[in-house]
Motif scaffolding. Structure first.
Motif, PDB file in Angstrom:
ATOM      1  N   UNK A  79       0.858  -1.190   0.000  1.00  0.00           N
ATOM      2  CA  UNK A  79       0.000   0.000   0.000  1.00  0.00           C
ATOM      3  C   UNK A  79       0.890   1.233   0.000  1.00  0.00           C
ATOM      4  N   UNK A  80       0.242   2.388  -0.196  1.00  0.00           N
ATOM      5  CA  UNK A  80       0.972   3.650  -0.182  1.00  0.00           C
ATOM      6  C   UNK A  80       1.645   3.883   1.175  1.00  0.00           C
ATOM      7  N   UNK A  81       0.929   3.603   2.248  1.00  0.00           N
ATOM      8  CA  UNK A  81       1.510   3.822   3.584  1.00  0.00           C
ATOM      9  C   UNK A  81       2.704   2.892   3.795  1.00  0.00           C
ATOM     10  N   UNK A  82       2.626   1.674   3.276  1.00  0.00           N
ATOM     11  CA  UNK A  82       3.778   0.765   3.391  1.00  0.00           C
ATOM     12  C   UNK A  82       4.962   1.257   2.557  1.00  0.00           C
ATOM     13  N   UNK A  83       4.688   1.906   1.426  1.00  0.00           N
ATOM     14  CA  UNK A  83       5.786   2.499   0.636  1.00  0.00           C
ATOM     15  C   UNK A  83       6.503   3.552   1.483  1.00  0.00           C
ATOM     16  N   UNK A  84       5.714   4.386   2.177  1.00  0.00           N
ATOM     17  CA  UNK A  84       6.321   5.416   3.032  1.00  0.00           C
ATOM     18  C   UNK A  84       7.131   4.765   4.143  1.00  0.00           C
ATOM     19  N   UNK A 219      -3.131   9.638  -1.251  1.00  0.00           N
ATOM     20  CA  UNK A 219      -3.711   8.304  -1.249  1.00  0.00           C
ATOM     21  C   UNK A 219      -5.038   8.377  -0.498  1.00  0.00           C
ATOM     22  N   UNK A 220      -5.912   7.404  -0.771  1.00  0.00           N
ATOM     23  CA  UNK A 220      -7.204   7.380  -0.091  1.00  0.00           C
ATOM     24  C   UNK A 220      -7.035   7.280   1.439  1.00  0.00           C
ATOM     25  N   UNK A 221      -5.911   6.698   1.871  1.00  0.00           N
ATOM     26  CA  UNK A 221      -5.688   6.534   3.317  1.00  0.00           C
ATOM     27  C   UNK A 221      -5.725   7.889   4.042  1.00  0.00           C
ATOM     28  N   UNK A 222      -5.265   8.953   3.400  1.00  0.00           N
ATOM     29  CA  UNK A 222      -5.269  10.294   4.001  1.00  0.00           C
ATOM     30  C   UNK A 222      -6.708  10.770   4.205  1.00  0.00           C
ATOM     31  N   UNK A 281       3.431   5.481  -7.467  1.00  0.00           N
ATOM     32  CA  UNK A 281       2.882   4.965  -6.209  1.00  0.00           C
ATOM     33  C   UNK A 281       1.508   4.317  -6.397  1.00  0.00           C
ATOM     34  N   UNK A 282       1.028   4.290  -7.627  1.00  0.00           N
ATOM     35  CA  UNK A 282      -0.272   3.672  -7.935  1.00  0.00           C
ATOM     36  C   UNK A 282      -1.381   4.186  -7.023  1.00  0.00           C
ATOM     37  N   UNK A 283      -1.435   5.524  -6.856  1.00  0.00           N
ATOM     38  CA  UNK A 283      -2.446   6.097  -5.959  1.00  0.00           C
ATOM     39  C   UNK A 283      -3.665   6.635  -6.715  1.00  0.00           C
ATOM     40  N   UNK A 284      -3.617   6.622  -8.048  1.00  0.00           N
ATOM     41  CA  UNK A 284      -4.747   7.119  -8.823  1.00  0.00           C
ATOM     42  C   UNK A 284      -4.387   8.381  -9.594  1.00  0.00           C
ATOM     43  N   UNK A 285      -5.370   8.886 -10.335  1.00  0.00           N
ATOM     44  CA  UNK A 285      -5.168  10.070 -11.176  1.00  0.00           C
ATOM     45  C   UNK A 285      -5.967  11.233 -10.620  1.00  0.00           C
ATOM     46  N   UNK A 286      -5.307  12.356 -10.401  1.00  0.00           N
ATOM     47  CA  UNK A 286      -5.965  13.521  -9.801  1.00  0.00           C
ATOM     48  C   UNK A 286      -7.093  14.037 -10.695  1.00  0.00           C
ATOM     49  N   UNK A 287      -8.169  14.570 -10.077  1.00  0.00           N
ATOM     50  CA  UNK A 287      -9.276  15.142 -10.857  1.00  0.00           C
ATOM     51  C   UNK A 287      -8.896  16.509 -11.418  1.00  0.00           C
TER      52      UNK A 287
END
Ligand SMILES: [Zn+2]
Length: 429
Positions: A79-84, A219-222, A281-287
């Motif tokens: 996950x993104x948090x694990x990357x950090x 990331x969605x986690x935030x 980081x595969x977190x998605x694409x910003x709107x």
């Protein structure tokens, strides 16, 4: 000095003109065809090379310059948090004064070689906090670029670590700024900051009349953490703490809603779009369709803003935006506007009175280059391999592809040695 026979192009206003530029001190003193040299004045014939205003990297992490090729985490992060946790927070804890300084030198040299003249940096080195921003300033100014520095305040290293971060921002804003280097108030992200920490950061913003530079909804986690923490959205949380003032830099915004983006920008905030980092980081694409006041950031991948712009364009096209071309170009313009507002100088312009911050590119267009089709050349033709010379505040940083301000080979040799020691410290638990 006179730069003769350049094809001088600016993004804002969108113009292309074959003309000469006279540089006096840190400014462009004159612009026009066939400027006559004064006695003793140096004349440099550009023979039709392209001249652009220096590009602006609105969010980077110079500290990641020594991360290239480092051993990966044992088990792949899920996950993104694990990357950090497994990559970036191990790296930043291992940074010492020497590796921060060398990271700054390497990052600034690579930026200059990419035509970037202004860096908005977001710095973290929890084992070397006090004086870290002055160390970075020394490195970036040795190379000769402009930068806007801040320390990434976070709760993840305990209250003493948090207070050291806040203190570093405050001290730098109070006494560290120079003509080439400005400060902001840095914060990691909502999910590593308590309400009390946000209150303290707001105090520095108020006292120093500054603004916040923070990762938001990368990331969605935030977003989920913020909902759990106080039942509100991220923009609402920052607004409630008085942290959404003019020129707040909200980086990423991948998971902000369109109403949140509207509210933040109406309050004066800027969005920084980092599409290559978001893909990495595969977190998605910003709107991005709701990004009205936005600039581009490389987020520590490199100093290459043209590459970021091209990826921004391709990603927006891939998501179906018909106006992706104009939108990506507008984000390059946004960088100039953000830097101009931050320094109080007409950065991005190349006429009399503007700062002499410019890039000379060995670009021979195979098709006509006009004001109208400049975005096409920028997004499809130009890349950092074309950068011949980079001038900041009237001084050559790069001249005919040689770095003139520091011994580049020696810096990179020292960096390779320091990187080995840094990676060794990262292995220690
Ligand atoms: Zn970042």
């Amino acid at each position: 000095m006179i730069l003769k026979n350049g094809v001088v192009a600016t993004l804002d206003p969108q113009e292309v003109e074959r003309t000469d530029l006279r540089i006096e001190g840190d400014r462009i003193a004159d612009r026009g065809p066939a400027l006559a040299p004064a006695p003793g004045e140096e004349v440099l014939d550009l023979e039709g090379a392209l001249v652009l205003p220096g590009l602006v990297n609105a969010h980077t992490h110079l500290y990641s310059a020594l991360a290239r090729g480092m051993p990966g985490p044992g088990e792949p992060p899920r996950s993104f948090v694990e990357i950090l946790e497994r990559v970036w927070w191990r790296l930043d804890r291992a940074l010492d004064e020497e590796s921060v300084h060398l990271s700054g030198l390497v990052g600034a040299i690579e930026a200059a070689r990419s035509g970037t003249t202004v860096l908005f940096d977001h710095h973290a080195s929890p084992s070397f906090v006090r004086g870290s921003l002055a160390t970075l300033r020394r490195a970036v100014e040795q190379v000769g670029l402009r930068s806007v520095l801040c320390y990434e305040t976070t709760d993840r290293n305990g209250l003493a670590g948090r207070d050291a971060g806040i203190g570093e921002n405050r001290a730098f804003l109070a006494g560290g700024q120079t003509a080439l280097t400005r400060g902001l108030v840095g914060a990691h992200a909502s999910f590593t900051l308590s309400d009390e920490s946000l209150e303290r950061l707001a105090g520095v913003v108020r006292d120093e009349n500054s603004s916040l530079h923070v990762h938001v909804a990368e990331d969605r986690a935030d977003v989920e953490d913020c909902r759990k923490r106080d039942g509100a959205g991220l923009v609402e949380r920052f607004r409630r703490h008085g942290l959404l003032a003019r020129r707040t830099l909200l980086v990423h915004g991948v998971h902000l809603s369109e109403p949140e983006l509207r509210e933040a920008q109406a309050a004066g905030a800027w969005l920084v779009h980092c599409p290559r980092s978001n893909m990495n980081n595969a977190v998605g694409h910003a709107p991005t369709v709701a990004f009205r006041r936005a600039a581009l950031g490389t987020d520590g991948l490199d100093g290459d803003v043209l590459a970021e712009a091209r990826t921004a364009f391709l990603k927006m096209r891939d998501s179906g935006r018909a106006d992706a071309f104009a939108a990506a170009f507008e984000m390059l313009v946004g960088g100039h506007r953000l830097a101009a507002a931050t320094f109080g100088l007409p950065l991005g312009r190349l006429d009399a009175g503007a700062p002499a911050d410019l890039v000379v590119l060995d670009y021979r267009p195979p098709t006509p280059l006009t004001a109208d089709n400049l975005p096409g050349h920028l997004l499809f033709g130009l890349d950092r391999s074309h950068v011949r010379s980079t001038i900041v505040a009237g001084r050559f940083v790069l001249r005919d592809r040689r770095v003139t301000t520091v011994d580049e080979a020696a810096v990179f040799a020292s960096a390779r040695e320091a990187a080995g020691r840094l990676w060794e410290r990262m292995r220690q638990p």
